[in-house]
Motif scaffolding. Structure first.
Motif, PDB file in Angstrom:
ATOM      1  N   ARG A 239     -26.793  51.786 -14.805  1.00  0.00           N
ATOM      2  CA  ARG A 239     -27.827  52.817 -14.930  1.00  0.00           C
ATOM      3  C   ARG A 239     -27.743  53.532 -16.272  1.00  0.00           C
ATOM      4  O   ARG A 239     -28.665  54.268 -16.626  1.00  0.00           O
ATOM      5  N   HIS A 240     -26.650  53.336 -16.991  1.00  0.00           N
ATOM      6  CA  HIS A 240     -26.466  53.984 -18.275  1.00  0.00           C
ATOM      7  C   HIS A 240     -26.535  53.019 -19.450  1.00  0.00           C
ATOM      8  O   HIS A 240     -26.788  53.439 -20.581  1.00  0.00           O
ATOM      9  N   ALA A 241     -26.266  51.743 -19.199  1.00  0.00           N
ATOM     10  CA  ALA A 241     -26.252  50.763 -20.283  1.00  0.00           C
ATOM     11  C   ALA A 241     -26.501  49.378 -19.707  1.00  0.00           C
ATOM     12  O   ALA A 241     -26.207  49.115 -18.538  1.00  0.00           O
ATOM     13  N   PRO A 242     -27.033  48.457 -20.501  1.00  0.00           N
ATOM     14  CA  PRO A 242     -27.232  47.087 -20.025  1.00  0.00           C
ATOM     15  C   PRO A 242     -25.907  46.413 -19.692  1.00  0.00           C
ATOM     16  O   PRO A 242     -24.871  46.693 -20.312  1.00  0.00           O
ATOM     17  N   LEU A 243     -25.951  45.515 -18.736  1.00  0.00           N
ATOM     18  CA  LEU A 243     -24.746  44.809 -18.313  1.00  0.00           C
ATOM     19  C   LEU A 243     -24.053  44.116 -19.483  1.00  0.00           C
ATOM     20  O   LEU A 243     -22.839  44.203 -19.645  1.00  0.00           O
ATOM     21  N   ARG A 244     -24.819  43.433 -20.298  1.00  0.00           N
ATOM     22  CA  ARG A 244     -24.206  42.694 -21.398  1.00  0.00           C
ATOM     23  C   ARG A 244     -23.492  43.630 -22.371  1.00  0.00           C
ATOM     24  O   ARG A 244     -22.403  43.317 -22.871  1.00  0.00           O
ATOM     25  N   ALA A 245     -24.080  44.788 -22.638  1.00  0.00           N
ATOM     26  CA  ALA A 245     -23.440  45.742 -23.544  1.00  0.00           C
ATOM     27  C   ALA A 245     -22.119  46.229 -22.959  1.00  0.00           C
ATOM     28  O   ALA A 245     -21.119  46.377 -23.677  1.00  0.00           O
ATOM     29  N   ILE A 246     -22.090  46.498 -21.651  1.00  0.00           N
ATOM     30  CA  ILE A 246     -20.849  46.939 -21.015  1.00  0.00           C
ATOM     31  C   ILE A 246     -19.803  45.826 -21.083  1.00  0.00           C
ATOM     32  O   ILE A 246     -18.642  46.066 -21.426  1.00  0.00           O
ATOM     33  N   TRP A 247     -20.211  44.609 -20.773  1.00  0.00           N
ATOM     34  CA  TRP A 247     -19.288  43.470 -20.798  1.00  0.00           C
ATOM     35  C   TRP A 247     -18.672  43.274 -22.189  1.00  0.00           C
ATOM     36  O   TRP A 247     -17.467  43.055 -22.313  1.00  0.00           O
ATOM     37  N   GLU A 248     -19.491  43.368 -23.211  1.00  0.00           N
ATOM     38  CA  GLU A 248     -19.019  43.056 -24.562  1.00  0.00           C
ATOM     39  C   GLU A 248     -18.386  44.240 -25.274  1.00  0.00           C
ATOM     40  O   GLU A 248     -17.522  44.054 -26.138  1.00  0.00           O
ATOM     41  N   ARG A 249     -18.777  45.481 -24.905  1.00  0.00           N
ATOM     42  CA  ARG A 249     -18.436  46.604 -25.761  1.00  0.00           C
ATOM     43  C   ARG A 249     -17.634  47.720 -25.103  1.00  0.00           C
ATOM     44  O   ARG A 249     -17.186  48.637 -25.793  1.00  0.00           O
ATOM     45  N   ALA A 250     -17.419  47.672 -23.800  1.00  0.00           N
ATOM     46  CA  ALA A 250     -16.640  48.711 -23.129  1.00  0.00           C
ATOM     47  C   ALA A 250     -15.145  48.386 -23.232  1.00  0.00           C
ATOM     48  O   ALA A 250     -14.722  47.277 -22.905  1.00  0.00           O
ATOM     49  N   ARG A 251     -14.367  49.352 -23.670  1.00  0.00           N
ATOM     50  CA  ARG A 251     -12.940  49.115 -23.894  1.00  0.00           C
ATOM     51  C   ARG A 251     -12.199  48.649 -22.640  1.00  0.00           C
ATOM     52  O   ARG A 251     -11.357  47.736 -22.729  1.00  0.00           O
ATOM     53  N   PRO A 252     -12.439  49.224 -21.445  1.00  0.00           N
ATOM     54  CA  PRO A 252     -11.694  48.744 -20.272  1.00  0.00           C
ATOM     55  C   PRO A 252     -11.927  47.264 -19.978  1.00  0.00           C
ATOM     56  O   PRO A 252     -11.025  46.589 -19.471  1.00  0.00           O
ATOM     57  N   LEU A 253     -13.123  46.745 -20.274  1.00  0.00           N
ATOM     58  CA  LEU A 253     -13.362  45.328 -20.052  1.00  0.00           C
ATOM     59  C   LEU A 253     -12.790  44.466 -21.167  1.00  0.00           C
ATOM     60  O   LEU A 253     -12.517  43.284 -20.980  1.00  0.00           O
ATOM     61  N   ARG A 254     -12.590  45.047 -22.337  1.00  0.00           N
ATOM     62  CA  ARG A 254     -11.964  44.325 -23.442  1.00  0.00           C
ATOM     63  C   ARG A 254     -10.441  44.263 -23.321  1.00  0.00           C
ATOM     64  O   ARG A 254      -9.791  43.495 -24.015  1.00  0.00           O
ATOM     65  N   HIS A 255      -9.903  45.099 -22.458  1.00  0.00           N
ATOM     66  CA  HIS A 255      -8.454  45.312 -22.451  1.00  0.00           C
ATOM     67  C   HIS A 255      -7.670  44.008 -22.341  1.00  0.00           C
ATOM     68  O   HIS A 255      -6.737  43.760 -23.118  1.00  0.00           O
ATOM     69  N   MET A 256      -8.020  43.156 -21.357  1.00  0.00           N
ATOM     70  CA  MET A 256      -7.251  41.925 -21.142  1.00  0.00           C
ATOM     71  C   MET A 256      -7.478  40.911 -22.268  1.00  0.00           C
ATOM     72  O   MET A 256      -6.616  40.075 -22.522  1.00  0.00           O
ATOM     73  N   ARG A 257      -8.623  40.989 -22.925  1.00  0.00           N
ATOM     74  CA  ARG A 257      -8.880  40.083 -24.044  1.00  0.00           C
ATOM     75  C   ARG A 257      -7.956  40.390 -25.212  1.00  0.00           C
ATOM     76  O   ARG A 257      -7.632  39.505 -26.004  1.00  0.00           O
ATOM     77  N   ASP A 258      -7.543  41.644 -25.324  1.00  0.00           N
ATOM     78  CA  ASP A 258      -6.688  42.080 -26.429  1.00  0.00           C
ATOM     79  C   ASP A 258      -5.218  42.175 -26.031  1.00  0.00           C
ATOM     80  O   ASP A 258      -4.371  42.471 -26.875  1.00  0.00           O
ATOM     81  N   ARG A 259      -4.907  41.948 -24.768  1.00  0.00           N
ATOM     82  CA  ARG A 259      -3.547  42.167 -24.274  1.00  0.00           C
ATOM     83  C   ARG A 259      -2.540  41.231 -24.943  1.00  0.00           C
ATOM     84  O   ARG A 259      -2.801  40.041 -25.129  1.00  0.00           O
TER      85      ARG A 259
END
Length: 411
Positions: free
Chosen positions: A302-322
């Protein structure tokens, strides 16, 4: 319904960060979507404390729009969970929309009221398969679900799915009530026609955090893993594919057997935000459906498009950078640190409020046993009583004589 990308209030969701090429290249294979928190059971081991619907659950139009977004993101399977899926009035519309967009709609159910009519309707809508929750024998199952007759109802749900032509499997939690009856559970579900069986350790989240006696202790893995190896072979003989959940590991002598059929042949690091996407019924997006909402939410649709959240939200990036630098305690010293990186984030985060040190590891239990030690976990702070909440535990390291508290387990 297409959403622009507004500035997000800091108290609502994390700010979205600048795009990076590597985040655009990663796509989830499966989305696990809680379409409602409403449930007709109140299970003692439920991480989401399901029962009443969430405030502000997505409307039908929002759900159908989200289906479009999932397809555009490249999701291949959408697993519907609850609560209880069939208690949402538009559940068949959601299944049909997922199928129409070329994705595989599946569902997980407690089966209390999955009637033959509902099973047939789901099949007609396009449901590809289902998984029924069966936890131990009748006594253990009914106790965990706080409802006499729930075990019989789950078995009847399997009968109804089979009659409707819906392929189904079973998911079972391994805990202090269920682990000694796993052989009998396998025989029962094989006779019912289950094709697969996923086993997962109960995690101290939600209602399970309120009942620490329900948990297995880490040292019990020394007994449980040989049993799982036996079950894997027995299941194959019964044409049931036994699959270990993401928190069943790691790198012990049965790893290759239990991970048979996987590309790597062993369990790797956490796949949240890499292979998986979690969705709560109000549109909150996480990398894994089981992770704590407050710490691991990347925002809401409701605040941002799904794709933007997937690609740009830090909590979802966390494991990619772990990297292994995040590890602490025993895991930081482990031979497999660079590959495993603490295994399942759900388990360690639920115990300590901090990822990177997972005592529920077969290799770890074996290594400690070789030097005359073992670990158990002890609750020192209760959970607040909200969906996907957690208490706080510490690791107690024991010898054969004198137990000592290991403060590495303090989050």
């Amino acid at each position: 319904m297409r959403r622009s990308l507004p500035l997000l209030a800091a108290h609502t969701v994390p700010a979205l960060e600048a795009p990076r090429p590597r985040d655009g290249a990663v796509r989830p294979f499966i989305a696990v979507w809680e379409i409602t928190l409403r449930c007709d059971l109140a299970c003692h081991h439920c991480g989401s404390r399901a029962g009443k619907p969430r405030d502000g659950e997505l409307s039908t139009d929002e759900c159908l729009s989200l289906v479009e977004d999932l397809a555009e993101l490249g999701v291949r399977e959408v697993a519907l969970i609850g609560g209880e899926v069939y208690l949402r009035e538009d559940w068949l519309d959601i299944i049909g929309a997922i199928r129409a967009r070329g994705m595989q709609p599946t569902m997980v159910t407690g089966g209390r009221a999955l009637t033959r009519e509902r099973a047939q309707a789901a099949r007609s809508a396009g449901l590809a398969s289902a998984s029924v929750s069966i936890d131990g024998d009748e006594s253990s199952h009914d106790r965990l679900r706080a409802l006499a007759g729930s075990h019989r109802a789950a078995l009847e749900a399997m009968t109804n799915l089979r009659a409707a032509g819906v392929p189904f499997g079973v998911n079972t939690q391994i805990n202090s009530l269920t682990w000694r009856s796993l052989h009998a559970t396998l025989e029962r579900i094989a006779a019912a026609g289950a094709r697969s069986w996923q086993l997962t350790f109960t995690v101290p989240m939600g209602r399970a955090a309120d009942d620490p006696e329900l948990l297995l202790q880490p040292f019990q893995l020394l007994e449980v893993f040989p049993l799982l190896a036996e079950l894997k072979q027995c299941a194959a003989e019964l044409s049931v594919d036994l699959v270990g959940g993401n928190n069943v590991g790691y790198f012990g002598p049965y790893e290759k057997l239990l991970r048979e059929g996987t590309e790597a042949g062993y369990g790797g690091s956490c796949g949240a935000g890499i292979l998986t996407l979690g969705i709560e019924s109000d549109g909150t997006i996480k990398g894994c459906p089981s992770l704590a909402t407050r710490a691991w939410s990347g925002g809401t649709i409701r605040h941002a498009p799904l794709r933007a959240i997937w690609e740009r939200a830090r909590p979802l990036r966390h494991m990619r950078d772990r990297t292994a630098s995040e590890l602490w305690g025993f895991c930081a010293t482990c031979y497999y640190a660079d590959v495993c990186r603490g295994g399942c984030t759900w388990m360690s985060d639920s115990l300590f409020g901090r990822a990177g040190n997972n005592p529920y590891c077969h290799h770890r239990a074996l290594e400690l046993a070789r030097v005359g030690k073992r670990e158990r976990v002890e609750r020192v702070e209760s959970a607040p009583g909200t969906p996907f909440d957690r208490g706080r535990f510490v690791i107690v390291e024991e010898s054969t004589s004198v137990p000592t508290v290991d403060h590495r387990g303090v989050g």
